[in-house]
Structure formats: structure tokens, C-alpha cells
Write a protein that holds these residues in place. Structure first.
Motif, PDB file in Angstrom:
ATOM      1  N   UNK A 192       0.822  -1.207   0.000  1.00  0.00           N
ATOM      2  CA  UNK A 192       0.000   0.000   0.000  1.00  0.00           C
ATOM      3  C   UNK A 192       0.856   1.257   0.000  1.00  0.00           C
ATOM      4  N   UNK A 193       1.965   1.243   0.748  1.00  0.00           N
ATOM      5  CA  UNK A 193       2.853   2.402   0.776  1.00  0.00           C
ATOM      6  C   UNK A 193       3.476   2.648  -0.587  1.00  0.00           C
ATOM      7  N   UNK A 194       3.843   1.580  -1.282  1.00  0.00           N
ATOM      8  CA  UNK A 194       4.407   1.735  -2.619  1.00  0.00           C
ATOM      9  C   UNK A 194       3.365   2.261  -3.596  1.00  0.00           C
ATOM     10  N   UNK A 195       2.153   1.748  -3.494  1.00  0.00           N
ATOM     11  CA  UNK A 195       1.071   2.249  -4.350  1.00  0.00           C
ATOM     12  C   UNK A 195       0.798   3.725  -4.071  1.00  0.00           C
ATOM     13  N   UNK A 196       0.766   4.076  -2.786  1.00  0.00           N
ATOM     14  CA  UNK A 196       0.534   5.476  -2.414  1.00  0.00           C
ATOM     15  C   UNK A 196       1.663   6.370  -2.910  1.00  0.00           C
ATOM     16  N   UNK A 197       2.912   5.874  -2.849  1.00  0.00           N
ATOM     17  CA  UNK A 197       4.056   6.670  -3.297  1.00  0.00           C
ATOM     18  C   UNK A 197       3.980   6.929  -4.799  1.00  0.00           C
ATOM     19  N   UNK A 198       3.642   5.904  -5.568  1.00  0.00           N
ATOM     20  CA  UNK A 198       3.543   6.091  -7.019  1.00  0.00           C
ATOM     21  C   UNK A 198       2.397   7.041  -7.370  1.00  0.00           C
ATOM     22  N   UNK A 199       1.278   6.905  -6.666  1.00  0.00           N
ATOM     23  CA  UNK A 199       0.157   7.807  -6.913  1.00  0.00           C
ATOM     24  C   UNK A 199       0.530   9.230  -6.508  1.00  0.00           C
ATOM     25  N   UNK A 200       1.212   9.375  -5.377  1.00  0.00           N
ATOM     26  CA  UNK A 200       1.627  10.691  -4.914  1.00  0.00           C
ATOM     27  C   UNK A 200       2.576  11.349  -5.911  1.00  0.00           C
ATOM     28  N   UNK A 201       3.510  10.583  -6.449  1.00  0.00           N
ATOM     29  CA  UNK A 201       4.450  11.147  -7.418  1.00  0.00           C
ATOM     30  C   UNK A 201       3.721  11.574  -8.690  1.00  0.00           C
ATOM     31  N   UNK A 202       2.848  10.708  -9.195  1.00  0.00           N
ATOM     32  CA  UNK A 202       2.127  11.026 -10.427  1.00  0.00           C
ATOM     33  C   UNK A 202       1.262  12.276 -10.271  1.00  0.00           C
ATOM     34  N   UNK A 203       0.611  12.400  -9.127  1.00  0.00           N
ATOM     35  CA  UNK A 203      -0.248  13.566  -8.898  1.00  0.00           C
ATOM     36  C   UNK A 203       0.582  14.812  -8.618  1.00  0.00           C
ATOM     37  N   UNK A 204       1.718  14.651  -7.944  1.00  0.00           N
ATOM     38  CA  UNK A 204       2.551  15.802  -7.568  1.00  0.00           C
ATOM     39  C   UNK A 204       3.082  16.528  -8.792  1.00  0.00           C
ATOM     40  N   UNK A 205       3.657  15.786  -9.756  1.00  0.00           N
ATOM     41  CA  UNK A 205       4.266  16.500 -10.879  1.00  0.00           C
ATOM     42  C   UNK A 205       3.208  17.154 -11.767  1.00  0.00           C
ATOM     43  N   UNK A 206       2.028  16.562 -11.836  1.00  0.00           N
ATOM     44  CA  UNK A 206       0.965  17.213 -12.619  1.00  0.00           C
ATOM     45  C   UNK A 206       0.519  18.512 -11.948  1.00  0.00           C
ATOM     46  N   UNK A 207       0.343  18.478 -10.625  1.00  0.00           N
ATOM     47  CA  UNK A 207      -0.117  19.673  -9.916  1.00  0.00           C
ATOM     48  C   UNK A 207       0.969  20.741  -9.839  1.00  0.00           C
ATOM     49  N   UNK A 208       2.242  20.331  -9.793  1.00  0.00           N
ATOM     50  CA  UNK A 208       3.325  21.310  -9.796  1.00  0.00           C
ATOM     51  C   UNK A 208       3.278  22.141 -11.067  1.00  0.00           C
ATOM     52  N   UNK A 209       3.019  21.506 -12.187  1.00  0.00           N
ATOM     53  CA  UNK A 209       2.917  22.232 -13.453  1.00  0.00           C
ATOM     54  C   UNK A 209       1.755  23.226 -13.412  1.00  0.00           C
ATOM     55  N   UNK A 210       0.638  22.817 -12.815  1.00  0.00           N
ATOM     56  CA  UNK A 210      -0.511  23.720 -12.705  1.00  0.00           C
ATOM     57  C   UNK A 210      -0.179  24.903 -11.802  1.00  0.00           C
ATOM     58  N   UNK A 211       0.465  24.634 -10.669  1.00  0.00           N
ATOM     59  CA  UNK A 211       0.848  25.711  -9.750  1.00  0.00           C
ATOM     60  C   UNK A 211       1.781  26.693 -10.438  1.00  0.00           C
ATOM     61  N   UNK A 212       2.754  26.187 -11.172  1.00  0.00           N
ATOM     62  CA  UNK A 212       3.697  27.073 -11.856  1.00  0.00           C
ATOM     63  C   UNK A 212       2.997  27.898 -12.931  1.00  0.00           C
ATOM     64  N   UNK A 213       2.057  27.287 -13.625  1.00  0.00           N
ATOM     65  CA  UNK A 213       1.346  28.034 -14.669  1.00  0.00           C
ATOM     66  C   UNK A 213       0.474  29.134 -14.085  1.00  0.00           C
TER      67      UNK A 213
END
Length: 267
Positions: A192-213
Motif C-alpha cells: 500500500x505504501x508503494x502504491x501510495x508513493x507512485x500515486x503521490x508522485x504522479x499527482x505531484x508532478x501534474x499539480x506542480x505544473x498547474x501551480x507554476x502556470x
């Protein structure tokens, strides 16, 4: 003449099956990429000039790869992604374990968690910018608040689905709580921790781009939005494609290898 034995046939069957699976996956990827390029080419003809051709986009990608500004923005965005990913994963995992282990904590946080999961991610970003300005702190807080609830929900579900018999065993043998946590609970939470980490990474980089824009003057998201305002669609696609490829390589190459190593015992 050598005769094949049933044992040899049994040994060869998994290999043939693995080879067939690889061929099927390769064929599927090839067809998907070919379909994507076909659709892209048709759109570049029918929606010209707003959709650039694959060739023009490839030339723009080459220009970005030799541009120092691209690498400066990339390093800045990667640092923001790493900060958001680490903070959201740690906060979400701790909160998820606490909710799953304690009913009183669950009773308090469950409504807040449900609310956080229902709120659209851009809302966190907008309110953080309104409260903290357009600095780094606003983006960090917004990303942590947006990603951490998803991590908490994944970890909480795994904690509540744990083997309760192991908890009883640690009590019978009077194993200290801190040792029981690492010996009994954590191994059950690794998937579960590995699944959460992969989901967190995938969501983080998408939202970082939105924040920067939305609120940052630099970074990959800001570069994409700047090119969009100038109607330079080639650069928009070129920067986006390069960044997506890099993120996929990081996810598959780093997180994927960590996941395989930690879950090797399943094989």
C-alpha cells in the motif's frame, strides 16, 4: 534421437508464455503509438495552425534540448516535485496509519478526509495563493494539502484490512508496541505504501505544473503557459512532451525498481 520429456515441456511452457506476453504488449504499444501519430497528423491538417505537425514538434523539442533555459526550468520544477512528493507522502502515510489504528482519530479525521478528497485540486492552489501569495510556500502548502488526502486514504484502507491475528500474537507474546509496529504492521503496509508513493508522485508532478502556470514566474509550467500566451503551440507541445517523458522514466526507472526490490519476496 532426443525425446522431449513432460518435465521439459513443463519447463518450456512458462518461457513461451512469457515470450507471448511480451509480444502482445509490444504489439499493443506499437498500435497505440501508431494510432496516436495518425490522429495527431490528421488534427495537424484539419486544425492548422493550432495543432503543429509531429515533425515541427520534433524540431521544437530539439531546440528545447539545446536551450539552457529549459534545463533551468526543469531543475526548478524537479525540486518542487521532490518537495511536494516527499512532504505529501510522509504526512499522508502518518495520517493514514493513525486513522487506521485509532477509532477516535478516525472519527475526527474521517469527515475532513472525505471533504479533502471531494475538493477539486485547483481550489487548494487558488486558496493557498490568496492566503500566502505567489511564493514557494503557497505552492508547497497547496500541493501537500491536495496530495496527502489520497495517500492517507490508500494507507488507511490497508491498515484497516491488516491481519488482526498478528496483532493478537504480538499481545500474547508481549512484544513492545514500537517493535510490533515495525515487525508486524509495516511489512503488511509495504504494498500500500508503494502504491501510495507512485500515486503521490504522479499527482505531484501534474499539480506542480498547474501551480507554476498559475502563480510562478519560472518552471516548466510557467514556460508552457508563457508559450501558450504567445500562441507558440510547437513549444507548448515540445516542453510538455519532454517533461512527460522524463517523469515517466523517473516513475518507471526509480519507483518501479524500488517496488520490484521490496516486493521480490512475492515471486
Amino acid at each position: 534421437m532426443a525425446l522431449s520429456t513432460p518435465l521439459q515441456g513443463a519447463v518450456m511452457t512458462p518461457r513461451r508464455k512469457a515470450g507471448t506476453d511480451r509480444n502482445v504488449r509490444l504489439l499493443g504499444v506499437t498500435l497505440a503509438v501508431a494510432s496516436l501519430f495518425a490522429i495527431w497528423t490528421v488534427l495537424s491538417i484539419t486544425v492548422r495552425p493550432w495543432v503543429p505537425t509531429p515533425y515541427d514538434t520534433a524540431l521544437a523539442m530539439g531546440r528545447q534540448l539545446v536551450s539552457q533555459a529549459f534545463y533551468d526550468n526543469l531543475l526548478l520544477t524537479l525540486s518542487r516535485v521532490a518537495a511536494a512528493f516527499i512532504a505529501a507522502s510522509i504526512v499522508g502515510a502518518i495520517l493514514g496509519i493513525a486513522i487506521g489504528m485509532n477509532r477516535k482519530i478516525e472519527a475526527f479525521f474521517q469527515p475532513l478526509l472525505a471533504l479533502a478528497l471531494a475538493v477539486p485540486d485547483p481550489v487548494f492552489i487558488i486558496f493557498a495563493i490568496l492566503a500566502l501569495g505567489t511564493g514557494e510556500a503557497a505552492g508547497f502548502v497547496a500541493l501537500t494539502m491536495a496530495v496527502a488526502p489520497f495517500v492517507s486514504n490508500i494507507v488507511r484502507s490497508s491498515v484497516q484490512a491488516r491481519d488482526k491475528g498478528l496483532d493478537e500474537m504480538t499481545q500474547i507474546y508481549r512484544i513492545p508496541a514500537d517493535k510490533a509496529f515495525w515487525v508486524s504492521l509495516v511489512p503488511q503496509l509495504v504494498p500500500a505504501l508503494l502504491t501510495a508513493a507512485r500515486f503521490s508522485f504522479a499527482l505531484s508532478w501534474k499539480l506542480v505544473v498547474v501551480v507554476e502556470a498559475i502563480g510562478q514566474p519560472d518552471g516548466i509550467g510557467a514556460a508552457i503557459f508563457h508559450s501558450f500566451r504567445l500562441l507558440r503551440m510547437r513549444e507548448v507541445l515540445a516542453i510538455a512532451i519532454l517533461f512527460i517523458i522524463l517523469m515517466q522514466l523517473l516513475e518507471k526507472g526509480v519507483l518501479g525498481r524500488v517496488e520490484k526490490r521490496l516486493l521480490r519476496w512475492r515471486q
